[in-house]
Design a protein around this motif. Structure first.
Motif, PDB file in Angstrom:
ATOM      1  N   TYR A 190      39.667  35.213  46.314  1.00 47.19           N
ATOM      2  CA  TYR A 190      39.330  34.927  45.280  1.00 47.19           C
ATOM      3  C   TYR A 190      38.939  36.281  44.325  1.00 47.19           C
ATOM      4  O   TYR A 190      38.776  37.076  43.234  1.00 47.19           O
ATOM      5  N   VAL A 191      39.650  37.260  45.044  1.00 46.84           N
ATOM      6  CA  VAL A 191      39.408  38.824  44.743  1.00 46.84           C
ATOM      7  C   VAL A 191      41.203  38.654  43.547  1.00 46.84           C
ATOM      8  O   VAL A 191      40.735  38.755  42.464  1.00 46.84           O
ATOM      9  N   GLU A 192      41.996  38.119  44.073  1.00 51.99           N
ATOM     10  CA  GLU A 192      43.798  37.846  42.753  1.00 51.99           C
ATOM     11  C   GLU A 192      42.704  36.844  41.394  1.00 51.99           C
ATOM     12  O   GLU A 192      43.296  36.746  40.600  1.00 51.99           O
ATOM     13  N   LYS A 193      41.998  36.004  41.885  1.00 56.36           N
ATOM     14  CA  LYS A 193      41.235  35.294  41.016  1.00 56.36           C
ATOM     15  C   LYS A 193      39.935  35.898  40.154  1.00 56.36           C
ATOM     16  O   LYS A 193      40.568  35.720  38.712  1.00 56.36           O
ATOM     17  N   ASN A 194      39.513  36.574  40.453  1.00 55.87           N
ATOM     18  CA  ASN A 194      37.588  36.608  39.809  1.00 55.87           C
ATOM     19  C   ASN A 194      38.207  38.600  39.537  1.00 55.87           C
ATOM     20  O   ASN A 194      37.777  38.989  38.438  1.00 55.87           O
ATOM     21  N   LYS A 195      39.231  39.063  40.606  1.00 59.44           N
ATOM     22  CA  LYS A 195      38.230  40.658  40.207  1.00 59.44           C
ATOM     23  C   LYS A 195      39.573  41.803  40.071  1.00 59.44           C
ATOM     24  O   LYS A 195      40.268  41.838  41.383  1.00 59.44           O
ATOM     25  N   PRO A 196      40.827  41.594  39.511  1.00 58.70           N
ATOM     26  CA  PRO A 196      41.785  41.641  39.514  1.00 58.70           C
ATOM     27  C   PRO A 196      41.558  43.278  39.729  1.00 58.70           C
ATOM     28  O   PRO A 196      42.359  43.973  40.207  1.00 58.70           O
ATOM     29  N   ASP A 197      40.733  43.984  39.322  1.00 61.29           N
ATOM     30  CA  ASP A 197      41.123  45.492  39.187  1.00 61.29           C
ATOM     31  C   ASP A 197      40.256  46.151  40.698  1.00 61.29           C
ATOM     32  O   ASP A 197      40.141  47.185  41.054  1.00 61.29           O
ATOM     33  N   PHE A 198      40.170  45.083  41.556  1.00 59.28           N
ATOM     34  CA  PHE A 198      39.694  45.134  43.009  1.00 59.28           C
ATOM     35  C   PHE A 198      40.452  45.046  43.939  1.00 59.28           C
ATOM     36  O   PHE A 198      41.296  44.349  44.505  1.00 59.28           O
ATOM     37  N   ASP A 199      41.028  46.548  45.408  1.00 55.74           N
ATOM     38  CA  ASP A 199      42.180  46.929  45.367  1.00 55.74           C
ATOM     39  C   ASP A 199      42.040  47.009  46.673  1.00 55.74           C
ATOM     40  O   ASP A 199      41.133  48.450  46.957  1.00 55.74           O
ATOM     41  N   PHE A 200      42.190  46.391  48.028  1.00 55.74           N
ATOM     42  CA  PHE A 200      41.985  46.438  49.146  1.00 55.74           C
ATOM     43  C   PHE A 200      42.513  47.593  50.020  1.00 55.74           C
ATOM     44  O   PHE A 200      41.701  48.322  50.618  1.00 55.74           O
ATOM     45  N   ARG A 201      43.252  48.135  49.268  1.00 53.58           N
ATOM     46  CA  ARG A 201      43.782  49.190  49.239  1.00 53.58           C
ATOM     47  C   ARG A 201      43.274  50.457  49.153  1.00 53.58           C
ATOM     48  O   ARG A 201      43.328  51.837  50.114  1.00 53.58           O
TER      49      ARG A 201
END
Ligand code: ZN
Lengths: 434, 143
Positions: A190-201
């Motif tokens: 989901y992050v990869e597709k919709n939230k490219p600026d969200f970084d789990f790290r």
């Protein structure tokens, strides 16, 4: 360690404790549940005859269908006024199974989950987001009370709504995630597709306890690299207690079983015989302290093996291997018990990939022939015959050494293996057709 | 200077090669040369085609397993002993050949052989130093 005294118990002390608790549990079941009385009587076993743990072989099994047949409260061993919680597994076939808990059962459950969290490196300072479903399913509420027991902070978000999950991870500073491994992968997709600026790290997330479904080492690597966390396997069955039966420690090699509450055996699913430590078979559970719903020799259908390896984490409890198969899938080939999951494991260790495969068993004369068809995908393909021949030789040799049978390995084109509803048909047993 | 070769995995079953070739003809891709290496159950088809990227894509879309490999096309005099001398040269330079096959047409009256070396760049350098003519990709695929 949450409970160092219990978790590092000397082997002989543990066996003594298990014996005493087992005596109680057998009697408790026999005296309070008509089903157990009948099943013990039918096989001529009486709890008075239980003189050592070696007598377990004489105790009859509890099957999944017995639990269904006693729907809803037939296996309860205490009056309803003592039962403070009910959970139910939906089950994809037939009736649901229902389990009840007394106050004391809930305490034990909280305790084993608290140990689980500590096993995965968690403690009172953690903020733990519980993204297992809350409700009749044991995952959500089970983990919830364990988080409180260890004194960490629980975020009871339940499953689903990925957008909100991510927001909470960020805003609340979640340090540990509890959900199914497939949902964790879902979140990263989901992050990869919709939230490219969200970084789990860039969040505080550093570990996760994942369970409620079988998962592979490849999934672990995927979760760990995409979320930048340590991923631990936690295991449990609602029939036994829910999550908290066993879990991985810092070593991530096998799951310690909380043996002071759950007695485990591995049996040959065909004959019911107890197998020596280290051998692969079906794991069978007996509750040692459960009041509301004692389970006596419950056949889980899960395939694993049990072993002691002097674990570096210091826990003395026995370990079980990650469960990857079900005994219903077991094949007997030339007298050898073979699980498709063992073959899958060989394919994966070789190629570090999950190729589609199919096992075909046939009989020529008196001998069983086994052929494993492996679809050649781009990752294992080479333009050199030599390399492809080496690949099939390597697989054949590993199968020979792991399973003790020689198989014919056939490399086939993609999509040649029949799929049913998108899933490859793993086994075709032509012997049954003859 | 390297030539792009398409390698395709095929089971030894009737009709499989034909259906792969159909995919290429539908895309109007021309096959300049084709050779098959096979064992009992399967074979690897090696082809040099026009528009190799597009060809690979079309095959993958049709669920064939294929890969793209760099090979060298080398001119060999069309006289007895020429190939043998070429192989001696490879030996001298410790160049490992994974496999080789002949290109279907002559170029400038010379035979052309396709070689797959395990280390293509070292091979290329050594062969140029030895005076071999390495045929350009454009000459091979005729574009
Ligand atoms: Zn350990």
């Amino acid at each position: 360690m949450f409970n160092k005294e219990s978790e590092t118990l000397q082997h002989s002390k543990l066996k003594e404790m298990q014996y005493e608790r087992m005596k109680w549990s057998l009697r408790h079941a026999y005296e309070n549940v008509p089903f157990y009385k009948k099943s013990f009587d039918d096989t001529g076993f009486h709890p008075d005859q239980f003189r050592s743990l070696d007598d377990m072989q004489r105790v009859p099994f509890l099957m999944k269908q017995d639990m269904r047949a006693n729907y809803p409260f037939g296996l309860f061993a205490v009056p309803m006024e003592k039962v403070v919680r009910l959970h139910s597994s939906s089950g994809t076939t037939g009736n649901a199974t229902v389990v009840g808990y007394t106050k004391n059962d809930l305490d034990v459950w909280g305790e084993v989950i608290a140990r689980t969290i500590a096993c995965a490196g968690g403690g009172p300072k953690d903020i733990i987001q519980v993204a297992y479903g809350y409700g009749l399913f044991t995952g959500g509420l089970g983990v919830h009370y364990g988080v409180e027991k260890i004194g960490a902070t629980v975020v009871p978000v339940s499953g689903g709504n990925t957008e909100r999950q991510l927001m909470l991870i960020k805003d609340f500073g979640t340090t540990m995630l509890a959900c199914t491994p497939s949902y964790a992968i879902n979140m990263t997709d989901y992050v990869e597709k919709n939230k490219p600026d969200f970084d789990f790290r860039k969040t505080k997330l550093r570990s996760g306890i994942f369970g409620a479904e079988p998962w592979t080492e490849q999934m672990r690597r995927e979760i760990e690299s995409r979320m930048g966390i340590d991923a631990y396997d936690i295991y449990g069955l609602s029939e036994v207690i829910g999550p908290g039966v066993s879990c991985e420690c810092s070593e991530k090699s096998g799951l310690h079983v909380f043996e002071d509450h759950f007695y485990v055996e591995v049996i040959d699913p065909e004959t019911g015989e107890i197998l020596p430590e280290g051998e692969m078979g079906e794991i069978v559970y007996t509750s040692l302290t459960k009041e509301a719903c004692p389970v006596i020799r419950y056949r889980s259908r899960d395939i694993t093996r049990l072993y002691h390896d002097g674990c570096k984490c210091g826990r003395s409890f026995i370990k079980m291997e990650k469960v990857t198969g079900r005994s219903d899938d077991m094949l007997i080939i030339r007298g050898v018990n073979v699980f498709p999951s063992q073959i899958e494991a060989v394919l994966m260790e070789n190629e570090n990939t999950e190729p589609h495969y199919q096992i075909i068993i046939d009989r020529t004369g008196a001998l069983d022939d086994i052929e494993i068809m492996v679809e050649v995908n781009e990752r294992i393909f080479s333009d050199e015959i030599k390399v492809l021949n080496q690949l099939s030789n390597r697989i054949r040799q590993r199968i020979q050494s792991v399973l003790g049978i020689s198989a014919k390995i056939t490399l086939v084109e993609p999509r040649t293996i029949a799929r049913s509803e998108g899933k490859a048909v793993r086994v075709i047993d032509k012997r049954k057709l003859k | 200077m390297n030539v792009t070769q398409l390698s395709l995995f095929l089971e030894n079953k009737p009709g499989r090669l034909q259906s792969a070739l159909k995919v290429l003809s539908e895309k109007n891709i021309n096959i300049r040369t084709l050779t098959i290496a096979e064992v009992t159950d399967f074979g690897i088809v090696r082809m040099i085609v026009t528009r190799s990227d597009e060809a690979a894509r079309a095959l993958k879309e049709n669920h064939f397993t294929c890969s793209v490999t760099e090979v060298l096309a080398i001119e060999i005099d069309d006289v007895p002993g020429a190939l043998s001398r070429a192989l001696e040269t490879f030996n001298k330079h410790h160049l490992n050949i994974e496999y080789m096959y002949a290109f279907t047409e002559k170029i400038d009256d010379k035979a052309v052989m396709i070689f797959r070396f395990d280390d293509i760049e070292t091979a290329k350098k050594a062969l140029i130093d030895e005076g071999y003519h390495i045929v350009k990709k454009t000459e091979i695929i005729g574009e």
